[in-house]
Each structure stands twice: as C-alpha cells, then as structure tokens.
Design a protein around this motif. Sequence first.
Motif, PDB file in Angstrom:
ATOM      1  N   UNK A 172       0.944  -1.228  -0.001  1.00 40.67           N
ATOM      2  CA  UNK A 172       0.054  -0.029   0.085  1.00 40.67           C
ATOM      3  C   UNK A 172       0.738   1.166  -0.036  1.00 40.67           C
ATOM      4  N   UNK A 173       1.790   1.339   0.788  1.00 43.38           N
ATOM      5  CA  UNK A 173       2.844   2.486   0.810  1.00 43.38           C
ATOM      6  C   UNK A 173       3.470   2.591  -0.462  1.00 43.38           C
ATOM      7  N   UNK A 174       3.987   1.804  -1.178  1.00 41.67           N
ATOM      8  CA  UNK A 174       4.667   1.728  -2.355  1.00 41.67           C
ATOM      9  C   UNK A 174       3.541   2.194  -3.523  1.00 41.67           C
ATOM     10  N   UNK A 175       2.478   1.900  -3.511  1.00 40.71           N
ATOM     11  CA  UNK A 175       1.435   2.146  -4.331  1.00 40.71           C
ATOM     12  C   UNK A 175       1.011   3.546  -4.199  1.00 40.71           C
ATOM     13  N   UNK A 176       0.623   3.904  -2.953  1.00 39.46           N
ATOM     14  CA  UNK A 176       0.392   5.262  -2.631  1.00 39.46           C
ATOM     15  C   UNK A 176       1.167   6.172  -3.041  1.00 39.46           C
ATOM     16  N   UNK A 177       2.733   5.714  -2.756  1.00 41.31           N
ATOM     17  CA  UNK A 177       3.917   6.743  -3.135  1.00 41.31           C
ATOM     18  C   UNK A 177       3.695   6.893  -4.667  1.00 41.31           C
ATOM     19  N   UNK A 178       3.699   5.794  -5.320  1.00 40.33           N
ATOM     20  CA  UNK A 178       3.699   5.718  -6.925  1.00 40.33           C
ATOM     21  C   UNK A 178       2.619   6.572  -7.379  1.00 40.33           C
ATOM     22  N   UNK A 179       1.216   6.456  -6.684  1.00 40.33           N
ATOM     23  CA  UNK A 179       0.097   7.264  -6.974  1.00 40.33           C
ATOM     24  C   UNK A 179       0.455   8.765  -6.850  1.00 40.33           C
ATOM     25  N   UNK A 180       1.135   9.075  -5.776  1.00 42.16           N
ATOM     26  CA  UNK A 180       1.408  10.573  -5.363  1.00 42.16           C
ATOM     27  C   UNK A 180       2.483  11.128  -6.382  1.00 42.16           C
ATOM     28  N   UNK A 181       3.266  10.373  -6.944  1.00 35.77           N
ATOM     29  CA  UNK A 181       4.320  10.864  -7.809  1.00 35.77           C
ATOM     30  C   UNK A 181       3.957  11.030  -9.250  1.00 35.77           C
ATOM     31  N   UNK A 182       2.488  10.594  -9.587  1.00 38.32           N
ATOM     32  CA  UNK A 182       1.892  10.883 -11.040  1.00 38.32           C
ATOM     33  C   UNK A 182       1.534  12.468 -10.927  1.00 38.32           C
ATOM     34  N   UNK A 183       1.384  12.800 -11.931  1.00 38.76           N
ATOM     35  CA  UNK A 183       0.758  14.179 -12.612  1.00 38.76           C
ATOM     36  C   UNK A 183      -0.459  14.012 -12.127  1.00 38.76           C
ATOM     37  N   UNK A 184      -1.065  15.192 -11.645  1.00 42.85           N
ATOM     38  CA  UNK A 184      -2.286  15.244 -11.225  1.00 42.85           C
ATOM     39  C   UNK A 184      -3.388  14.728 -12.262  1.00 42.85           C
ATOM     40  N   UNK A 185      -3.245  14.856 -13.469  1.00 38.28           N
ATOM     41  CA  UNK A 185      -4.321  14.433 -14.269  1.00 38.28           C
ATOM     42  C   UNK A 185      -4.401  12.924 -14.423  1.00 38.28           C
ATOM     43  N   UNK A 209       3.096   4.531 -16.190  1.00 37.16           N
ATOM     44  CA  UNK A 209       3.714   5.449 -15.069  1.00 37.16           C
ATOM     45  C   UNK A 209       3.917   4.476 -13.706  1.00 37.16           C
ATOM     46  N   UNK A 210       2.869   4.116 -13.393  1.00 35.15           N
ATOM     47  CA  UNK A 210       2.632   3.417 -12.073  1.00 35.15           C
ATOM     48  C   UNK A 210       3.515   2.067 -12.183  1.00 35.15           C
ATOM     49  N   UNK A 211       3.374   1.508 -13.338  1.00 33.17           N
ATOM     50  CA  UNK A 211       4.038   0.188 -13.509  1.00 33.17           C
ATOM     51  C   UNK A 211       5.585   0.363 -13.380  1.00 33.17           C
ATOM     52  N   UNK A 212       5.923   1.380 -14.196  1.00 34.37           N
ATOM     53  CA  UNK A 212       7.411   1.684 -14.290  1.00 34.37           C
ATOM     54  C   UNK A 212       7.908   2.193 -12.955  1.00 34.37           C
ATOM     55  N   UNK A 213       7.056   2.724 -12.134  1.00 40.38           N
ATOM     56  CA  UNK A 213       7.448   3.203 -10.644  1.00 40.38           C
ATOM     57  C   UNK A 213       7.791   2.011  -9.764  1.00 40.38           C
ATOM     58  N   UNK A 215       8.938  -7.004  -7.459  1.00 36.15           N
ATOM     59  CA  UNK A 215       8.311  -8.043  -8.216  1.00 36.15           C
ATOM     60  C   UNK A 215       7.127  -8.609  -7.998  1.00 36.15           C
ATOM     61  N   UNK A 216       6.481  -8.594  -7.015  1.00 36.08           N
ATOM     62  CA  UNK A 216       5.143  -8.979  -6.642  1.00 36.08           C
ATOM     63  C   UNK A 216       4.102  -8.199  -7.512  1.00 36.08           C
ATOM     64  N   UNK A 217       4.329  -6.802  -7.502  1.00 38.76           N
ATOM     65  CA  UNK A 217       3.448  -5.965  -8.435  1.00 38.76           C
ATOM     66  C   UNK A 217       3.830  -6.415  -9.935  1.00 38.76           C
ATOM     67  N   UNK A 218       4.797  -6.479 -10.264  1.00 38.42           N
ATOM     68  CA  UNK A 218       5.232  -6.926 -11.644  1.00 38.42           C
ATOM     69  C   UNK A 218       4.139  -8.176 -12.119  1.00 38.42           C
ATOM     70  N   UNK A 219       4.130  -9.156 -11.212  1.00 44.28           N
ATOM     71  CA  UNK A 219       3.417 -10.575 -11.505  1.00 44.28           C
ATOM     72  C   UNK A 219       1.759 -10.278 -11.287  1.00 44.28           C
ATOM     73  N   UNK A 220       1.561  -9.770 -10.413  1.00 43.33           N
ATOM     74  CA  UNK A 220      -0.071  -9.639  -9.972  1.00 43.33           C
ATOM     75  C   UNK A 220      -0.562  -8.338 -10.155  1.00 43.33           C
ATOM     76  N   UNK A 221       0.043  -7.501 -10.473  1.00 45.68           N
ATOM     77  CA  UNK A 221      -0.559  -5.980 -10.724  1.00 45.68           C
ATOM     78  C   UNK A 221      -1.849  -5.951 -11.640  1.00 45.68           C
TER      79      UNK A 221
END
Length: 181
Positions: free
Chosen positions: A110-123, A162-166, A173-179
Amino acid sequence: MKRKDEEALRMLMQLYGDDLLRTAYLLLRDRHEAEEAVQDSFIMAYERIVQLKDDTKLKSWLIRIVVNRCRMKQRTWSFRNLFPSAQMEKWLAEDQEPGPEEQLMQELKNGRLTTAIHHLSYIYREVITLHYFQEFSVNEIAEHLDLNSNTVKARLARGRNALRQALEKEGDVEWNKNSHI
C-alpha cells in the motif's frame, strides 16, 4: 437534505465520508488538505442540494464536488506542501486484522502504491483514483471531468504505465506479476 435537515447531512457524511476522504487524499497527497476539501464539499453539497436532479446519482455528485475542490486546492500553494504527509495506511485501515506478516506485506504494498500514485501528475492521479478507487467507468469519469472518453482512456493507460514503471523501478516483483493496474 433538501429540507435542510442537519441530521440528513450527518447521515450523508457517515455514508460517504470515507470514500470522499480516500479520493481527496489520493488526489491531494495530504491528509489535512483532503479533510478540508471533504468538509468544504459537504458544506457546498448542503448549500446546493437543490441542484441535484437525480437522487440516485448522489454519490457521483458528491465525488464530483470533491474532485473540483481538489482541483482548486491544487492551484493554490500552501506552506503545508513543505511538510511530508502522514501515511495513508494508518488511517484507512480495514476492519479485519491480518496476521503480522500479512499486515507488514500489505503495508509495504500500500505504501509503495500510494507513493507511486502521489508521484503521478495530477491528471493521471485523478483518473486512476476515480477508476480504481471509486470504480467509475471511463464514461462516468469523462462526464465528471468534462473530458472526451478517449482522453480518459489515454490518461488511464499513461497513468497505469507510469505506475508500473515506478513499481518496477523499486524492484517490487510481486507488483510486476500480480498487478491489475
């Protein structure tokens, strides 16, 4: 609520408060700003409830108000931007308590996903939040944001990429396989 009953407003806040707060937090990246946006949104909804034509679209209407309040807050700078925000996982905890190992892994994810989402551009944050956290369809997002549905699809695709790349950059690795993002 159309009769300006404050008890109806309290019920509305109980029903939709968490969803609106989660949406605002993901868009603004700051708990206090998100709380303020949600409070402002409820006040605005209370004052303008007569503008709601279809009562079945109440939640969508409220989310649209919150998204607009978040957009307005994004345009203004605050000294709060200098300080890091609290972790979303702590105040959006689920009712069921998993075991310690599962809890740790979930917090990391959750922390990684939240951080990744927060680094996206607002749009991109906006469409990702509405689609995945509020479960809006592409057409509903397009209607709420006054965009073409192809624009929404493109922003979703770019945001997911962008999320996937982040997440890959962090080596999760778990996000790569199951995202599913």
